[in-house]
Scaffold this motif. Structure first.
Motif, short mmCIF file in Angstrom:
data_model
loop_
_atom_site.label_atom_id
_atom_site.label_comp_id
_atom_site.label_asym_id
_atom_site.label_seq_id
_atom_site.Cartn_x
_atom_site.Cartn_y
_atom_site.Cartn_z
N LYS A 1 0.84 -1.20 0.00
CA LYS A 1 0.00 0.00 0.00
C LYS A 1 0.87 1.24 0.00
O LYS A 1 2.07 1.19 0.26
N GLU A 2 0.23 2.36 -0.30
CA GLU A 2 0.92 3.65 -0.23
C GLU A 2 -0.05 4.71 0.28
O GLU A 2 -1.26 4.61 0.10
N LYS A 3 0.53 5.70 0.94
CA LYS A 3 -0.26 6.76 1.56
C LYS A 3 0.47 8.08 1.34
O LYS A 3 1.69 8.14 1.42
N ARG A 4 -0.30 9.13 1.07
CA ARG A 4 0.29 10.46 0.91
C ARG A 4 -0.18 11.37 2.04
O ARG A 4 -1.18 11.12 2.69
N ASP A 5 0.59 12.45 2.21
CA ASP A 5 0.22 13.42 3.24
C ASP A 5 -1.12 14.09 2.97
O ASP A 5 -1.79 14.55 3.90
N ASP A 6 -1.54 14.17 1.69
CA ASP A 6 -2.80 14.84 1.35
C ASP A 6 -4.03 13.95 1.60
O ASP A 6 -5.14 14.32 1.26
N GLY A 7 -3.83 12.75 2.19
CA GLY A 7 -4.94 11.88 2.51
C GLY A 7 -5.16 10.75 1.52
O GLY A 7 -5.96 9.85 1.76
N TYR A 8 -4.47 10.76 0.39
CA TYR A 8 -4.60 9.70 -0.60
C TYR A 8 -4.09 8.39 -0.01
O TYR A 8 -3.03 8.34 0.61
N PHE A 9 -4.85 7.33 -0.21
CA PHE A 9 -4.47 6.01 0.28
C PHE A 9 -4.82 4.99 -0.79
O PHE A 9 -5.91 5.02 -1.37
#
Length: 102
Positions: free
Chosen positions: A81-89
């Motif tokens: 999985k990957e996650k971004r600081d802007d809330g994207y998951f």
């Protein structure tokens, strides 16, 4: 006299070597044993600064299976999985995961 000194020195050297070997073995194997890394591990790669802006703030998660035998380390893993600081998951489907091998 010479033979007696030679035998004494030889015997002392052999006994000293054996004693040092036993001490080294006890310290190496019993007091400070090697860690066993075998098992399932989770790792996170955090990208804080990069010139390629879409990757900035990205955290990528990996699931890794390791096999540790003596001085050999092998294993396989996959990006899960990957996650971004802007809330994207995003969690990757099993058949679309990037795999790795060690």
């Amino acid at each position: 006299m010479f033979i007696e000194n030679l035998l004494t020195n030889t015997l002392g050297t052999i006994l000293g070597g054996l004693l040092l070997s036993i001490i080294y073995f006890i310290i190496y194997e019993k007091i400070f044993p090697k860690k066993n890394l075998t098992g399932e591990w989770e790792a996170a790669l955090i990208i804080k600064n990069t010139k390629y802006k879409p990757y900035e703030g990205l955290t990528v998660f990996y699931k890794i299976h390791l096999l540790h035998k003596g001085n050999e380390l092998s294993g396989t893993g996959e990006k899960v999985k990957e996650k971004r600081d802007d809330g994207y998951f995003h969690e990757f489907e099993f058949d679309k995961r990037v795999t790795l091998s060690l």
